[in-house]
Enzyme design. Sequence first.
Site, PDB file in Angstrom:
ATOM      1  N   CYS A  28      13.633  11.434   6.113  1.00 34.95           N
ATOM      2  CA  CYS A  28      13.681  10.973   7.502  1.00 34.95           C
ATOM      3  C   CYS A  28      15.047  11.247   8.105  1.00 34.95           C
ATOM      4  CB  CYS A  28      13.369   9.488   7.573  1.00 34.95           C
ATOM      5  SG  CYS A  28      14.351   8.516   6.433  1.00 34.95           S
TER       6      CYS A  28
ATOM      7  N   GLU B  80       9.807  16.341  14.911  1.00 36.64           N
ATOM      8  CA  GLU B  80      10.144  16.268  13.485  1.00 36.64           C
ATOM      9  C   GLU B  80       9.271  17.252  12.708  1.00 36.64           C
ATOM     10  OE1 GLU B  80       8.913  12.781  11.137  1.00 36.64           O
ATOM     11  OE2 GLU B  80      10.964  12.663  10.400  1.00 36.64           O
TER      12      GLU B  80
ATOM     13  N   GLU C  63      10.190   1.494  10.316  1.00 37.02           N
ATOM     14  CA  GLU C  63      11.222   2.531  10.236  1.00 37.02           C
ATOM     15  C   GLU C  63      10.498   3.866  10.231  1.00 37.02           C
ATOM     16  OE1 GLU C  63      14.240   2.124  10.825  1.00 37.02           O
ATOM     17  OE2 GLU C  63      14.164  -0.067  10.752  1.00 37.02           O
TER      18      GLU C  63
ATOM     19  N   LYS D 102       0.859  -1.188   0.000  1.00 34.12           N
ATOM     20  CA  LYS D 102       0.000   0.000   0.000  1.00 34.12           C
ATOM     21  C   LYS D 102       0.890   1.231   0.000  1.00 34.12           C
ATOM     22  CE  LYS D 102      -1.570   2.972   2.792  1.00 34.12           C
ATOM     23  NZ  LYS D 102      -1.720   4.143   1.906  1.00 34.12           N
TER      24      LYS D 102
HETATM   25  P1  NAD Z   1       2.659   8.399   7.517  1.00 38.26           P
HETATM   26  O1  NAD Z   1       3.019   7.724   8.789  1.00 38.26           O
HETATM   27  O2  NAD Z   1       1.627   9.438   7.543  1.00 38.26           O
HETATM   28  O3  NAD Z   1       2.185   7.318   6.439  1.00 38.26           O
HETATM   29  C1  NAD Z   1       2.993   6.206   6.086  1.00 38.26           C
HETATM   30  C2  NAD Z   1       2.102   5.146   5.467  1.00 38.26           C
HETATM   31  O4  NAD Z   1       1.235   4.617   6.474  1.00 38.26           O
HETATM   32  C3  NAD Z   1       1.200   5.669   4.352  1.00 38.26           C
HETATM   33  O5  NAD Z   1       1.088   4.718   3.320  1.00 38.26           O
HETATM   34  C4  NAD Z   1      -0.132   5.843   5.082  1.00 38.26           C
HETATM   35  O6  NAD Z   1      -1.250   5.821   4.228  1.00 38.26           O
HETATM   36  C5  NAD Z   1      -0.104   4.638   6.004  1.00 38.26           C
HETATM   37  N1  NAD Z   1      -1.025   4.700   7.145  1.00 38.26           N
HETATM   38  C6  NAD Z   1      -1.599   5.794   7.696  1.00 38.26           C
HETATM   39  N2  NAD Z   1      -2.406   5.424   8.713  1.00 38.26           N
HETATM   40  C7  NAD Z   1      -2.344   4.082   8.807  1.00 38.26           C
HETATM   41  C8  NAD Z   1      -2.957   3.122   9.661  1.00 38.26           C
HETATM   42  N3  NAD Z   1      -3.805   3.473  10.631  1.00 38.26           N
HETATM   43  N4  NAD Z   1      -2.654   1.809   9.476  1.00 38.26           N
HETATM   44  C9  NAD Z   1      -1.776   1.426   8.523  1.00 38.26           C
HETATM   45  N5  NAD Z   1      -1.190   2.302   7.670  1.00 38.26           N
HETATM   46  C10 NAD Z   1      -1.459   3.612   7.814  1.00 38.26           C
HETATM   47  O7  NAD Z   1       4.051   8.967   6.921  1.00 38.26           O
HETATM   48  P2  NAD Z   1       4.242   9.871   5.625  1.00 38.26           P
HETATM   49  O8  NAD Z   1       3.715  11.235   5.907  1.00 38.26           O
HETATM   50  O9  NAD Z   1       3.789   9.157   4.417  1.00 38.26           O
HETATM   51  O10 NAD Z   1       5.855   9.910   5.550  1.00 38.26           O
HETATM   52  C11 NAD Z   1       6.638  10.782   6.293  1.00 38.26           C
HETATM   53  C12 NAD Z   1       7.171  10.093   7.553  1.00 38.26           C
HETATM   54  O11 NAD Z   1       7.903   8.927   7.185  1.00 38.26           O
HETATM   55  C13 NAD Z   1       8.159  10.958   8.313  1.00 38.26           C
HETATM   56  O12 NAD Z   1       7.912  10.836   9.685  1.00 38.26           O
HETATM   57  C14 NAD Z   1       9.517  10.350   7.954  1.00 38.26           C
HETATM   58  O13 NAD Z   1      10.526  10.586   8.901  1.00 38.26           O
HETATM   59  C15 NAD Z   1       9.164   8.904   7.853  1.00 38.26           C
HETATM   60  N6  NAD Z   1      10.149   8.179   7.039  1.00 38.26           N
HETATM   61  C16 NAD Z   1      10.993   7.301   7.670  1.00 38.26           C
HETATM   62  C17 NAD Z   1      11.959   6.636   6.932  1.00 38.26           C
HETATM   63  C18 NAD Z   1      12.889   5.666   7.570  1.00 38.26           C
HETATM   64  O14 NAD Z   1      13.442   4.816   6.877  1.00 38.26           O
HETATM   65  N7  NAD Z   1      13.099   5.745   8.870  1.00 38.26           N
HETATM   66  C19 NAD Z   1      12.048   6.842   5.547  1.00 38.26           C
HETATM   67  C20 NAD Z   1      11.163   7.745   4.950  1.00 38.26           C
HETATM   68  C21 NAD Z   1      10.206   8.398   5.704  1.00 38.26           C
END
Ligand code: NAD
Length: 480
Positions: free
Chosen positions: A282, A382, A248, A173
């Site tokens: 991130c 963040e 992550e 997803k």
């Molecule tokens: P997000 O947490 O909002 O969403 C991530 C994914 O989770 C999306 O596909 C979203 O639709 C899904 N999601 C949302 N609610 C959910 C639920 N209740 N159950 C299951 N899935 C759900 O993050 P984002 O805004 O897409 O990305 C930015 C974040 O990602 C930042 O915090 C960034 O630091 C982090 N990030 C971490 C890494 C890493 O490797 N550590 C890499 C890239 C981004």
Amino acid sequence: MMYENYVGGEWIESESGETFDVRNPADTAEVVGTYQASTRADAERAIGAAVDAQDEWAGTPAPERGRVLRATSEALADREDEITETLVREEGKTRSEAAGEVGRAVDVFAYYGEKARDLGGTAKAPSGRNATLRTRREPLGTVGLITPWNYPIAIPAWKLAPALATGNTVVIKPATAAPNVTRQVFECLDGAGLPDGVANYVTGSGSEVGAALAEDERIDGVSFTGSTSVGTRVARTASSDMKRVQCEMGGKNPTVVMPSADLDRAVEIVGVGAFGTTGQSCTACSRAIVHEAVYDEFVDAIAEYAESLTVGPGLEDPDMGPHVSRSELDATLEYVDVARADGATLETGGAELEGDEYDDGHFVEPTVFSDVESRMRIAQEEVFGPVLVVMKASDFGDAVEVANDVDYGLSASIVTRDLSEANRFIEAAEAGVVKVNEKTTGVELHVPFGGYKDSSTNTYREQGDAGLDFFTTTKTVYVD
Ligand code: NAD
């Protein structure tokens, strides 16, 4: 253009009959794509297809699985320019940043395509005569992959490729803000001869599709990348029925600048780390922790650096593109207000960009705050935008203490010419990735990647050999 889900080897619409639009963040009048607003039922159907395909894919010789991945890499490489442009239009990265990310996806599929040849277990000397003692690496089963928008092709690639190389079947997803480049990966997988049902792609909200992957009992593991708040929820749900979980998550990454550093180099390291990808990494450097002997000079120089950056639509390849969405831009502006209210000094930036060339997109100025203390929210949370805080340290020990004084622990760097300081920092930094004289951003594909503290579930690492571990389980074999 309306795009479909990929389930059981077919491109199909959601049973909901509903769709959602994604707009170009540099020009919001342009709808880049229309996607399926899938439901839990769509996710469950995809899981069913993946479960049905699992035995046969697990039984396919690993070198043949690797061949499919290498062919996928070649197909992605053939379409590199087109996919790069899709990524720029959808997520807003600059053309150079997007080309780098697509190139990474090409390399990741090639890398795990090769790794598949080496997937046998290990043989050990048995205690008894004429006996065999060895291990087998077996697939986990059917896994759910949940990915963020900020690296919408690299992160899906570094989950899909090791999962498939090791014989798992998957449902992915992608994030709703940028699902198109993941879809293009699926076109390449399909063209490379991936059997039906082995990999499935379902777009839609986290609360419907993502939650279904975390909850469904037929799923054996969930690999999630995204924010710490969502990841924590996903980890709780998925582990409640003993699924394997890897999350992550976010970062608040420091770069320490010591007096021995070449200041120009330090400014470049911090500046690229903070403002590259519009601060939407991130691993972005969001805290510069600077020794007091060079603090004032550094603050002036980094503010000047931020002001020198060109900002504009990614297709024009400026230094910095737009925020991915209005809500992300608003969140950044809110943090600017919070920092000011808490007493930080705004050195430069802090506002949405205005004028003809900016009016149709989500553009913000590169922003630098000084006089920031560790207790302030701007130093702890963040932001996920181009906002850098500069904090003063009285000595090396103080700098390390400030660097570690956050809940996150993803990436940390130091700029110094003192080898002893560098070595002490490597040991003391509470971060999964530590760098000396390098920016906090940027990772190599053949070494482990993951965080400490609230940046990760900290069980399995991604990438490199370590990236295979999450997707496999070990069977120990005795033959007499
Ligand atoms: P997000 O947490 O909002 O969403 C991530 C994914 O989770 C999306 O596909 C979203 O639709 C899904 N999601 C949302 N609610 C959910 C639920 N209740 N159950 C299951 N899935 C759900 O993050 P984002 O805004 O897409 O990305 C930015 C974040 O990602 C930042 O915090 C960034 O630091 C982090 N990030 C971490 C890494 C890493 O490797 N550590 C890499 C890239 C981004």
